[in-house]
Design a protein around this motif. Structure first.
Motif, PDB file in Angstrom:
ATOM      1  N   MET A   1      20.802   5.621 -46.555  1.00 23.63           N
ATOM      2  CA  MET A   1      19.987   5.742 -47.750  1.00 23.63           C
ATOM      3  C   MET A   1      18.953   6.824 -47.488  1.00 23.63           C
ATOM      4  O   MET A   1      18.601   7.094 -46.352  1.00 23.63           O
ATOM      5  CB  MET A   1      19.294   4.417 -48.060  1.00 23.63           C
ATOM      6  N   ASP A   2      18.455   7.449 -48.552  1.00 26.82           N
ATOM      7  CA  ASP A   2      17.463   8.500 -48.387  1.00 26.82           C
ATOM      8  C   ASP A   2      16.148   7.974 -47.840  1.00 26.82           C
ATOM      9  O   ASP A   2      15.455   8.650 -47.104  1.00 26.82           O
ATOM     10  CB  ASP A   2      17.219   9.214 -49.714  1.00 26.82           C
ATOM     11  N   ASN A   3      15.806   6.735 -48.216  1.00 27.93           N
ATOM     12  CA  ASN A   3      14.556   6.173 -47.709  1.00 27.93           C
ATOM     13  C   ASN A   3      14.628   4.652 -47.728  1.00 27.93           C
ATOM     14  O   ASN A   3      15.544   4.067 -48.290  1.00 27.93           O
ATOM     15  CB  ASN A   3      13.351   6.688 -48.518  1.00 27.93           C
ATOM     16  N   GLU A   4      13.650   4.037 -47.105  1.00 29.97           N
ATOM     17  CA  GLU A   4      13.598   2.578 -46.988  1.00 29.97           C
ATOM     18  C   GLU A   4      13.503   1.918 -48.356  1.00 29.97           C
ATOM     19  O   GLU A   4      14.045   0.844 -48.579  1.00 29.97           O
ATOM     20  CB  GLU A   4      12.409   2.168 -46.108  1.00 29.97           C
ATOM     21  N   SER A   5      12.838   2.558 -49.282  1.00 29.46           N
ATOM     22  CA  SER A   5      12.664   2.013 -50.629  1.00 29.46           C
ATOM     23  C   SER A   5      14.015   1.848 -51.330  1.00 29.46           C
ATOM     24  O   SER A   5      14.270   0.836 -51.978  1.00 29.46           O
ATOM     25  CB  SER A   5      11.745   2.924 -51.441  1.00 29.46           C
ATOM     26  N   GLU A   6      14.888   2.842 -51.210  1.00 28.44           N
ATOM     27  CA  GLU A   6      16.226   2.755 -51.804  1.00 28.44           C
ATOM     28  C   GLU A   6      17.008   1.604 -51.189  1.00 28.44           C
ATOM     29  O   GLU A   6      17.708   0.877 -51.886  1.00 28.44           O
ATOM     30  CB  GLU A   6      17.008   4.056 -51.577  1.00 28.44           C
ATOM     31  N   PHE A   7      16.888   1.457 -49.881  1.00 28.64           N
ATOM     32  CA  PHE A   7      17.589   0.397 -49.169  1.00 28.64           C
ATOM     33  C   PHE A   7      17.106  -0.969 -49.658  1.00 28.64           C
ATOM     34  O   PHE A   7      17.897  -1.873 -49.912  1.00 28.64           O
ATOM     35  CB  PHE A   7      17.363   0.559 -47.664  1.00 28.64           C
ATOM     36  N   GLN A   8      15.793  -1.115 -49.820  1.00 28.54           N
ATOM     37  CA  GLN A   8      15.229  -2.379 -50.296  1.00 28.54           C
ATOM     38  C   GLN A   8      15.633  -2.658 -51.739  1.00 28.54           C
ATOM     39  O   GLN A   8      15.932  -3.798 -52.094  1.00 28.54           O
ATOM     40  CB  GLN A   8      13.712  -2.376 -50.154  1.00 28.54           C
ATOM     41  N   ASP A   9      15.671  -1.624 -52.577  1.00 29.16           N
ATOM     42  CA  ASP A   9      16.091  -1.801 -53.969  1.00 29.16           C
ATOM     43  C   ASP A   9      17.548  -2.259 -54.043  1.00 29.16           C
ATOM     44  O   ASP A   9      17.891  -3.130 -54.851  1.00 29.16           O
ATOM     45  CB  ASP A   9      15.914  -0.507 -54.757  1.00 29.16           C
TER      46      ASP A   9
ATOM     47  N   GLY B   1      19.120  -3.931 -51.715  1.00 28.66           N
ATOM     48  CA  GLY B   1      19.110  -5.321 -51.257  1.00 28.66           C
ATOM     49  C   GLY B   1      18.686  -6.280 -52.365  1.00 28.66           C
ATOM     50  O   GLY B   1      19.268  -7.357 -52.535  1.00 28.66           O
ATOM     51  N   LYS B   2      17.691  -5.892 -53.138  1.00 29.87           N
ATOM     52  CA  LYS B   2      17.230  -6.727 -54.256  1.00 29.87           C
ATOM     53  C   LYS B   2      18.312  -6.849 -55.325  1.00 29.87           C
ATOM     54  O   LYS B   2      18.509  -7.923 -55.906  1.00 29.87           O
ATOM     55  CB  LYS B   2      15.951  -6.148 -54.850  1.00 29.87           C
ATOM     56  N   ALA B   3      19.018  -5.759 -55.579  1.00 36.76           N
ATOM     57  CA  ALA B   3      20.087  -5.789 -56.576  1.00 36.76           C
ATOM     58  C   ALA B   3      21.223  -6.700 -56.111  1.00 36.76           C
ATOM     59  O   ALA B   3      21.766  -7.484 -56.909  1.00 36.76           O
ATOM     60  CB  ALA B   3      20.612  -4.379 -56.852  1.00 36.76           C
ATOM     61  N   ILE B   4      21.578  -6.619 -54.841  1.00 37.23           N
ATOM     62  CA  ILE B   4      22.632  -7.483 -54.302  1.00 37.23           C
ATOM     63  C   ILE B   4      22.191  -8.942 -54.399  1.00 37.23           C
ATOM     64  O   ILE B   4      22.961  -9.813 -54.816  1.00 37.23           O
ATOM     65  CB  ILE B   4      22.990  -7.086 -52.857  1.00 37.23           C
ATOM     66  N   SER B   5      20.954  -9.221 -54.032  1.00 33.67           N
ATOM     67  CA  SER B   5      20.432 -10.588 -54.122  1.00 33.67           C
ATOM     68  C   SER B   5      20.444 -11.096 -55.556  1.00 33.67           C
ATOM     69  O   SER B   5      20.791 -12.253 -55.810  1.00 33.67           O
ATOM     70  CB  SER B   5      19.011 -10.663 -53.565  1.00 33.67           C
ATOM     71  N   ALA B   6      20.064 -10.231 -56.488  1.00 36.80           N
ATOM     72  CA  ALA B   6      20.058 -10.622 -57.904  1.00 36.80           C
ATOM     73  C   ALA B   6      21.469 -10.989 -58.353  1.00 36.80           C
ATOM     74  O   ALA B   6      21.669 -11.991 -59.055  1.00 36.80           O
ATOM     75  CB  ALA B   6      19.494  -9.494 -58.768  1.00 36.80           C
ATOM     76  N   TYR B   7      22.457 -10.188 -57.943  1.00 38.37           N
ATOM     77  CA  TYR B   7      23.835 -10.502 -58.321  1.00 38.37           C
ATOM     78  C   TYR B   7      24.275 -11.826 -57.693  1.00 38.37           C
ATOM     79  O   TYR B   7      24.875 -12.671 -58.364  1.00 38.37           O
ATOM     80  CB  TYR B   7      24.809  -9.390 -57.917  1.00 38.37           C
ATOM     81  N   LEU B   8      23.984 -12.011 -56.409  1.00 43.91           N
ATOM     82  CA  LEU B   8      24.437 -13.221 -55.721  1.00 43.91           C
ATOM     83  C   LEU B   8      23.828 -14.491 -56.319  1.00 43.91           C
ATOM     84  O   LEU B   8      24.421 -15.564 -56.227  1.00 43.91           O
ATOM     85  CB  LEU B   8      24.140 -13.130 -54.222  1.00 43.91           C
ATOM     86  N   ARG B   9      22.671 -14.357 -56.975  1.00 42.04           N
ATOM     87  CA  ARG B   9      22.086 -15.524 -57.639  1.00 42.04           C
ATOM     88  C   ARG B   9      22.852 -15.904 -58.907  1.00 42.04           C
ATOM     89  O   ARG B   9      22.669 -16.990 -59.436  1.00 42.04           O
ATOM     90  CB  ARG B   9      20.616 -15.272 -57.967  1.00 42.04           C
ATOM     91  N   THR B  10      23.736 -15.014 -59.378  1.00 39.17           N
ATOM     92  CA  THR B  10      24.503 -15.294 -60.590  1.00 39.17           C
ATOM     93  C   THR B  10      25.835 -15.978 -60.295  1.00 39.17           C
ATOM     94  O   THR B  10      26.495 -16.441 -61.225  1.00 39.17           O
ATOM     95  CB  THR B  10      24.785 -14.007 -61.394  1.00 39.17           C
ATOM     96  N   VAL B  11      26.242 -16.014 -59.031  1.00 36.68           N
ATOM     97  CA  VAL B  11      27.527 -16.638 -58.686  1.00 36.68           C
ATOM     98  C   VAL B  11      27.283 -18.049 -58.172  1.00 36.68           C
ATOM     99  O   VAL B  11      26.148 -18.436 -57.874  1.00 36.68           O
ATOM    100  CB  VAL B  11      28.313 -15.794 -57.644  1.00 36.68           C
ATOM    101  N   SER B  12      28.348 -18.806 -58.032  1.00 39.39           N
ATOM    102  CA  SER B  12      28.213 -20.187 -57.572  1.00 39.39           C
ATOM    103  C   SER B  12      27.652 -20.233 -56.152  1.00 39.39           C
ATOM    104  O   SER B  12      27.764 -19.270 -55.380  1.00 39.39           O
ATOM    105  CB  SER B  12      29.571 -20.894 -57.606  1.00 39.39           C
ATOM    106  N   SER B  13      27.086 -21.354 -55.823  1.00 41.20           N
ATOM    107  CA  SER B  13      26.512 -21.552 -54.488  1.00 41.20           C
ATOM    108  C   SER B  13      27.565 -21.350 -53.399  1.00 41.20           C
ATOM    109  O   SER B  13      27.294 -20.726 -52.376  1.00 41.20           O
ATOM    110  CB  SER B  13      25.905 -22.957 -54.395  1.00 41.20           C
TER     111      SER B  13
END
Length: 187
Positions: free
Chosen positions: A113-121, A123-135
């Motif tokens: 990634m170009d910077n740590e901020s992109e990497f964190q963003d 990660g947040k997007a992946i986490s947001a998606y994973l909250r939409t699927v079953s446990s």
């Protein structure tokens, strides 16, 4: 000892923090490292390096979930060591296989990634998606692609057949890829 108490020990610069972390999380940290490295010596080295990195990271970081914080450190250290040891050769191993599975779905896990901020963003997007699927789907996905657990271990601990776990992983990977594209990520 509770995690909040252990984190407080780190913040107080009390060396007992490492002892308490070792007592509570050594097996967990070692398992993550071993699933990536398949070497007892390297896994113990990574486990000890995790304690050092935790010591150096707190403060300023004050993790809400100590186990996740330690797992993230361990995983990063183990993958770095794995890449260093396997720079000139392609090996088997669960980490390599899980990265290949992700690559087949359009992900480039090794892409920088170009910077740590992109990497964190991301990660947040992946986490947001994973909250939409079953446990169950979330647990299987995290165990395979974050902890690099072998399929047989996931199957036995969750009581699923291998074909069911593979199907769950396939659907989750494809759903995640579609979600990330909609969020503007290029895969």
């Amino acid at each position: 000892m509770e995690d909040t108490e252990i984190v407080k020990l780190y913040w107080d610069r009390n060396e007992d923090a490492i002892v308490q972390t070792q007592v509570k999380y050594e097996r967990y940290i070692y398992k993550i490292a071993y699933n990536i490295l398949f070497s007892e010596d390297d896994s113990y080295e990574t486990t000890n390096d995790t304690y050092l990195h935790a010591w150096n990271s707190m403060p300023p970081h004050k993790p809400d979930i100590l186990s996740a914080f330690l797992a993230k450190i361990t995983r990063r250290l183990a993958i770095d060591l794995y890449r260093k040891k396997n720079a000139d050769k392609r090996g088997g191993g669960e980490c390599e296989m899980s990265l290949q599975e992700l690559a087949e779905s359009g992900f480039e896990p090794g892409r920088s990634m170009d910077n740590e901020s992109e990497f964190q963003d991301l990660g947040k997007a992946i986490s947001a998606y994973l909250r939409t699927v079953s446990s169950d789907m979330r647990k299987v996905f995290v165990r395979r692609y974050f902890n690099c657990d072998p399929l047989k271990d996931i199957c036995s601990s969750m009581g699923f057949s291998e074909s069911k776990v593979k199907s769950m992983l396939f659907r989750t990977r494809n759903g995640l890829a579609e979600y990330l594209r909609k969020e503007g990520y290029e895969l």
